[in-house]
Write a protein that holds these residues in place. Sequence first.
Motif, PDB file in Angstrom:
ATOM      1  N   TYR A 112       0.830  -1.200   0.000  1.00 30.63           N
ATOM      2  CA  TYR A 112       0.000   0.000   0.000  1.00 30.63           C
ATOM      3  C   TYR A 112       0.873   1.263   0.000  1.00 30.63           C
ATOM      4  N   ALA A 113       1.855   1.296   0.913  1.00 33.54           N
ATOM      5  CA  ALA A 113       2.649   2.508   1.086  1.00 33.54           C
ATOM      6  C   ALA A 113       3.494   2.825  -0.150  1.00 33.54           C
ATOM      7  N   LEU A 114       4.215   1.833  -0.658  1.00 34.60           N
ATOM      8  CA  LEU A 114       5.095   2.079  -1.802  1.00 34.60           C
ATOM      9  C   LEU A 114       4.321   2.463  -3.049  1.00 34.60           C
ATOM     10  N   HIS A 115       3.238   1.740  -3.319  1.00 36.67           N
ATOM     11  CA  HIS A 115       2.478   2.043  -4.526  1.00 36.67           C
ATOM     12  C   HIS A 115       1.796   3.410  -4.439  1.00 36.67           C
ATOM     13  N   SER A 116       1.342   3.779  -3.257  1.00 39.76           N
ATOM     14  CA  SER A 116       0.718   5.096  -3.097  1.00 39.76           C
ATOM     15  C   SER A 116       1.750   6.209  -3.253  1.00 39.76           C
ATOM     16  N   TRP A 117       2.950   5.991  -2.707  1.00 42.07           N
ATOM     17  CA  TRP A 117       3.981   7.018  -2.810  1.00 42.07           C
ATOM     18  C   TRP A 117       4.481   7.168  -4.249  1.00 42.07           C
ATOM     19  N   VAL A 118       4.709   6.058  -4.931  1.00 42.45           N
ATOM     20  CA  VAL A 118       5.151   6.132  -6.327  1.00 42.45           C
ATOM     21  C   VAL A 118       4.066   6.773  -7.187  1.00 42.45           C
ATOM     22  N   SER A 119       2.803   6.457  -6.908  1.00 44.24           N
ATOM     23  CA  SER A 119       1.705   7.093  -7.643  1.00 44.24           C
ATOM     24  C   SER A 119       1.700   8.596  -7.415  1.00 44.24           C
ATOM     25  N   LEU A 120       2.053   9.019  -6.192  1.00 50.45           N
ATOM     26  CA  LEU A 120       2.122  10.448  -5.891  1.00 50.45           C
ATOM     27  C   LEU A 120       3.259  11.108  -6.659  1.00 50.45           C
ATOM     28  N   LEU A 121       4.366  10.400  -6.832  1.00 49.69           N
ATOM     29  CA  LEU A 121       5.485  10.943  -7.604  1.00 49.69           C
ATOM     30  C   LEU A 121       5.110  11.124  -9.069  1.00 49.69           C
ATOM     31  N   PHE A 122       4.228  10.259  -9.587  1.00 48.88           N
ATOM     32  CA  PHE A 122       3.761  10.354 -10.970  1.00 48.88           C
ATOM     33  C   PHE A 122       2.379  11.014 -11.028  1.00 48.88           C
ATOM     34  N   PHE A 123       2.170  11.999 -10.162  1.00 54.68           N
ATOM     35  CA  PHE A 123       0.851  12.608 -10.030  1.00 54.68           C
ATOM     36  C   PHE A 123       0.338  13.188 -11.345  1.00 54.68           C
ATOM     37  N   ASN A 124       1.200  13.845 -12.105  1.00 49.32           N
ATOM     38  CA  ASN A 124       0.765  14.503 -13.339  1.00 49.32           C
ATOM     39  C   ASN A 124       0.640  13.555 -14.520  1.00 49.32           C
ATOM     40  N   SER A 125       0.972  12.294 -14.316  1.00 49.11           N
ATOM     41  CA  SER A 125       0.873  11.309 -15.401  1.00 49.11           C
ATOM     42  C   SER A 125      -0.339  10.419 -15.144  1.00 49.11           C
ATOM     43  N   GLY A 315      -4.911  11.588  -6.138  1.00 44.79           N
ATOM     44  CA  GLY A 315      -3.681  12.078  -5.532  1.00 44.79           C
ATOM     45  C   GLY A 315      -3.823  12.327  -4.035  1.00 44.79           C
ATOM     46  N   TYR A 316      -4.956  12.914  -3.650  1.00 42.21           N
ATOM     47  CA  TYR A 316      -5.213  13.102  -2.220  1.00 42.21           C
ATOM     48  C   TYR A 316      -5.343  11.756  -1.505  1.00 42.21           C
ATOM     49  N   GLN A 317      -5.974  10.796  -2.162  1.00 42.56           N
ATOM     50  CA  GLN A 317      -6.099   9.457  -1.582  1.00 42.56           C
ATOM     51  C   GLN A 317      -4.726   8.836  -1.362  1.00 42.56           C
ATOM     52  N   ASN A 318      -3.843   8.969  -2.340  1.00 42.90           N
ATOM     53  CA  ASN A 318      -2.490   8.417  -2.205  1.00 42.90           C
ATOM     54  C   ASN A 318      -1.729   9.084  -1.070  1.00 42.90           C
ATOM     55  N   PHE A 319      -1.832  10.395  -0.971  1.00 43.32           N
ATOM     56  CA  PHE A 319      -1.126  11.112   0.085  1.00 43.32           C
ATOM     57  C   PHE A 319      -1.617  10.686   1.463  1.00 43.32           C
ATOM     58  N   LEU A 320      -2.932  10.568   1.627  1.00 41.94           N
ATOM     59  CA  LEU A 320      -3.490  10.166   2.915  1.00 41.94           C
ATOM     60  C   LEU A 320      -3.089   8.738   3.270  1.00 41.94           C
ATOM     61  N   ILE A 321      -3.063   7.854   2.289  1.00 40.40           N
ATOM     62  CA  ILE A 321      -2.672   6.459   2.546  1.00 40.40           C
ATOM     63  C   ILE A 321      -1.211   6.395   2.990  1.00 40.40           C
ATOM     64  N   CYS A 322      -0.350   7.209   2.403  1.00 44.47           N
ATOM     65  CA  CYS A 322       1.056   7.235   2.821  1.00 44.47           C
ATOM     66  C   CYS A 322       1.172   7.576   4.307  1.00 44.47           C
TER      67      CYS A 322
END
Length: 402
Positions: A112-125, A315-322
């Motif tokens: 959960y943590a890694l995938h959410s953080w990597v998704s946040l890094l690719f937020f604009n994609s 993106g907000y969901q990913n940040f909160l999950i992190c």
Amino acid sequence: MSSSTPSSMSSASLSSSTSTLAKALNATTAAVLGSTATSPVPGSGVPGHGPASAVPTTPIFLQTKAAQGIAGVFVFAALFLTCQQIYRHLRWYTNPAEQRWIVRILFIVPIYALHSWVSLLFFNSESYYVYFFTVRDCYEAFVIYNFLSLCYEYLGGEGNIMSEIRGKPIRSSLLYGTCCLVGKTYTIGFLRFCKQATLQFCLVKPLMAFVIIILQSFGHFHDGDWSPDGGYLYITIIYNISVSLALYGLFLFYFATRDLLTPFEPVLKFCTVKSVIFLSFWQGVLLAVLEKAEVISPIIAGEGQHTTAGTVSAGYQNFLICLEMLVAAVALRYAFPYHIYAGCISDGRGRSVTMQSISSSLKETMNPKDIMTDAIHNFHPQYQQYTQYSSELNSSQSYEKL
């Protein structure tokens, strides 16, 4: 020789001032009209921008290095705690029948943590984060099955559970949704429904993830697009039905066996696992509602790059999950302690293990073959003759000689 009178000079000066003022007014009007034509105003109904397509002059918080850094700190702290706990369970792998389920459950934090953080890094994609979601969501379904199987293991298997609850009346409870089962008794069919309710989610979730990838590649899936022409609406409906059924099955099982599970402290385990999975789901639903209410708006970058409101919501969901995964790591540390298995060692020198043995234990733990076998048996017409992981199997698995 003609001479100019004061009145004629005043008229000429007034005419010149009027002409200059008119030219300045025309230039100002043209500039205003030009800027209005090139910059859509929120709520103006400009095609492709929606009613709340404000153009931010600065990046939102999710696009900043601060957001990525804060999320990264929480993620790596959660990874440290969880990986340490997983290592200790593998180090003291004295009860494989139980610990394999526990290790699988613990892996939800790194995934959960890694995938959410990597998704946040690719937020604009937009086209990238959907693939990260796919892996995370598939493991989510896997964890639900593993938690139920761990409860079965605690109680000695399906045969032992049936010997304890068979024939007892089902109590009516509005909280657990058993009002419609008044007058009925616990049967093998009841346990079968609980297992099938969780297994169907393990099958539906990966299937829906695969469908999302296909729809995404053809441009028919966009987060937050509730249009009947897109796939988001139908995927959401199917997913909601499936996850609600899985949750209902878990609640029914816990309601039937909570007295038997008391020695294993089920409340903390149950609440922790369900919070990680189902609260994150309802958190996503709340963000979708805020998106629909136009509280969360799309982003139009200065160069015309468009980020949909659905992507911003994700993106907000990913940040909160992190952030939440650090809390989950601490809770899981107390819910599934390793020391109760290390206590099986009688001497004080500890257990001599190598990295190869730990690697073998991890490989055996993560083998998904059992879930396929269990699904085939539980959906087989002659289910009555099948007992999942019975106590006979447990007794045949002896602890390692130390």
